[in-house]
Scaffold this motif. Structure first.
Motif, mmCIF file in Angstrom:
data_model
loop_
_atom_site.group_PDB
_atom_site.id
_atom_site.type_symbol
_atom_site.label_atom_id
_atom_site.label_comp_id
_atom_site.label_asym_id
_atom_site.label_seq_id
_atom_site.Cartn_x
_atom_site.Cartn_y
_atom_site.Cartn_z
ATOM 1 N N HIS A 1 0.806 -1.217 0.000
ATOM 2 C CA HIS A 1 0.000 0.000 0.000
ATOM 3 C C HIS A 1 0.843 1.273 0.000
ATOM 4 C CE1 HIS A 1 -3.819 -2.113 0.568
ATOM 5 N NE2 HIS A 1 -3.183 -2.911 1.399
ATOM 6 N N GLY A 2 2.140 1.138 -0.179
ATOM 7 C CA GLY A 2 2.994 2.319 -0.234
ATOM 8 C C GLY A 2 3.023 3.099 1.067
ATOM 9 N N ALA A 3 2.905 2.393 2.207
ATOM 10 C CA ALA A 3 2.891 3.078 3.504
ATOM 11 C C ALA A 3 4.261 3.658 3.820
ATOM 12 C CB ALA A 3 2.466 2.112 4.611
ATOM 13 N N VAL A 4 4.251 4.830 4.457
ATOM 14 C CA VAL A 4 5.515 5.483 4.806
ATOM 15 C C VAL A 4 6.006 5.058 6.177
ATOM 16 C CG1 VAL A 4 5.083 7.478 3.336
ATOM 17 C CG2 VAL A 4 4.305 7.520 5.718
ATOM 18 N N ALA A 5 5.179 4.365 6.957
ATOM 19 C CA ALA A 5 5.602 3.882 8.273
ATOM 20 C C ALA A 5 4.554 2.925 8.821
ATOM 21 C CB ALA A 5 5.808 5.038 9.251
ATOM 22 N N VAL A 6 5.005 2.044 9.715
ATOM 23 C CA VAL A 6 4.123 1.175 10.497
ATOM 24 C C VAL A 6 4.284 1.558 11.960
ATOM 25 C CG1 VAL A 6 3.664 -1.187 11.255
ATOM 26 C CG2 VAL A 6 4.239 -0.737 8.854
ATOM 27 N N LEU A 7 3.156 1.749 12.654
ATOM 28 C CA LEU A 7 3.175 2.127 14.066
ATOM 29 C C LEU A 7 2.799 0.919 14.914
ATOM 30 C CD1 LEU A 7 2.844 4.829 12.498
ATOM 31 C CD2 LEU A 7 1.471 5.671 14.421
ATOM 32 N N THR A 8 3.566 0.675 15.969
ATOM 33 C CA THR A 8 3.239 -0.407 16.905
ATOM 34 C C THR A 8 3.010 0.158 18.304
ATOM 35 O OG1 THR A 8 5.505 -0.929 17.594
ATOM 36 C CG2 THR A 8 4.708 -1.953 15.559
ATOM 37 N N GLY A 9 2.302 -0.597 19.126
ATOM 38 C CA GLY A 9 1.861 -0.097 20.424
ATOM 39 C C GLY A 9 2.752 -0.451 21.597
ATOM 40 N N HIS A 10 4.046 -0.658 21.393
ATOM 41 C CA HIS A 10 4.941 -0.956 22.518
ATOM 42 C C HIS A 10 4.996 0.241 23.463
ATOM 43 C CE1 HIS A 10 6.474 -3.743 19.347
ATOM 44 N NE2 HIS A 10 6.443 -4.558 20.377
ATOM 45 N N THR A 11 4.884 -0.037 24.759
ATOM 46 C CA THR A 11 4.815 1.009 25.774
ATOM 47 C C THR A 11 6.090 1.077 26.613
ATOM 48 O OG1 THR A 11 3.906 -0.475 27.449
ATOM 49 C CG2 THR A 11 2.324 0.612 25.957
ATOM 50 N N ARG A 12 6.069 2.038 27.528
ATOM 51 C CA ARG A 12 7.180 2.160 28.488
ATOM 52 C C ARG A 12 7.360 0.870 29.270
ATOM 53 N NH1 ARG A 12 5.481 4.933 33.800
ATOM 54 N NH2 ARG A 12 4.369 2.946 33.727
#
Length: 330
Positions: free
Chosen positions: A121-132
């Motif tokens: 899909h030509g995404a410029v980034a993938v975001l993940t939910g890793h926390t402190r």
């Protein structure tokens, strides 16, 4: 107008910071399992991205390891479509047969799926939910393994994975905040049973070790562990830059490395030089360990005519006079 709940505001600010400065063309993709961390991240992205003129999609990965996983994936996808995400993808992956333990195999399959969808899909980034809290767990596990500075640096806020930027906006957000944000927003988060399965080391750290540390040292220990990762990561970056320069200066015109150029380096820099060079020779990054680099270092600093150092992948390195060089098979 009612004030915005602090956890919701904090997560939105973190997402805005992560999205700012990305290339203008192409969507971002949120990796969402349906758990509180990734669900809070997705909700914040659905709010922030359009206000930045940014399209946002969502990917949920079905590992097929639990009953009902396919239905849960479809439920997450249905919520994502209602929230305005596009594209939305549910990807089923095969975990069995991959190298490493079950956690490593599932992680490898998941990241491969995320990067595949991002490229499609030509995404410029993938975001993940890793926390402190995830970061604190990672640091403790690295300490237990004796992993050294690279392990203590924990998870980076940004890394390149198969050419796709992977962003972790929530590394300064606590797990309690993501749960609170979901509650405020009326989102029903899924509780992954693997997170409390004592057969996994990370689960034991999460359920037993971290609560014991917080009880003994106070809640600030979580922030301190995450801060340690950030500080060590900054030191690593500086040392890696020095090592890159040193490696270039140590290269022999005919191949290999010049020992006199290595001897005067600080041990931390020389170790990085040898580690990078060993990988260039074909040593498997996953199998390359401290003892292998120490064997190379002994050829530089403690050479008494000993034979070659054996590295993973069948790579062998020999010292000939003032030069380190790989042993040619045959």
């Amino acid at each position: 107008m009612a004030a915005l709940a602090p956890p919701v505001a904090a997560i939105r600010v973190a997402v805005r910071r992560a999205l700012t400065g990305l290339p203008s063309d192409g969507p971002v993709l949120v990796a969402c399992s349906g758990g509180a961390d990734s669900l809070a991240l997705a909700a914040a992205t659905a709010f922030v991205a359009p206000r930045l003129g940014r399209a946002a999609g969502l990917v949920t990965v079905d590992h097929g390891l639990q009953a009902g996983s396919a239905q849960r994936g479809e439920a997450v996808a249905a919520w994502a479509r209602e929230a305005g995400f596009a594209p939305v993808a549910v990807v089923r992956v095969e975990v069995a047969g991959r190298s490493g333990g079950p956690e490593a195999a599932a992680r490898e399959a998941r990241y491969q799926a995320l990067t595949d969808v991002a490229r499609q899909h030509g995404a410029v980034a993938v975001l993940t939910g890793h926390t402190r809290d995830d970061q604190a767990e990672t640091v403790l596990l690295a300490l237990a393994r004796g992993a050294g500075p690279r392990g203590l640096a924990g998870m980076p806020a940004r890394r390149e994975l198969a050419g796709v930027p992977l962003l972790r906006p929530l590394l300064m957000i606590g797990r309690a905040e993501t749960r609170a944000a979901c509650a405020v927003l009326g989102l029903s988060a899924w509780e992954d049973p693997h997170n409390t399965d004592p057969s996994y080391a990370r689960s034991r750290v999460r359920s037993d070790v971290l609560p014991a540390l917080v009880g003994a040292l106070g809640p600030g220990v979580l922030d301190n562990l995450a801060r340690t990762a950030r500080l060590v990561a900054a030191d690593n970056a500086a040392l890696d830059e020095l090592a890159e320069t040193a490696l270039a200066a140590a290269r022999h015109p005919g191949g290999g490395l010049l020992v006199p150029a290595l001897v005067g380096l600080a041990p931390a820099v020389r170790g990085r030089v040898l580690h990078v060079w060993a990988r260039e020779l074909g040593a498997s990054p996953g199998a390359l360990s401290y003892r292998h680099v120490a064997a190379l270092d002994a050829l530089v600093t403690e050479w008494r005519g000993q034979g070659p150092a054996d590295l993973p992948g069948g790579v062998r390195v020999l010292r000939r006079a003032d030069r380190l060089a790989p042993v040619t098979p045959g």
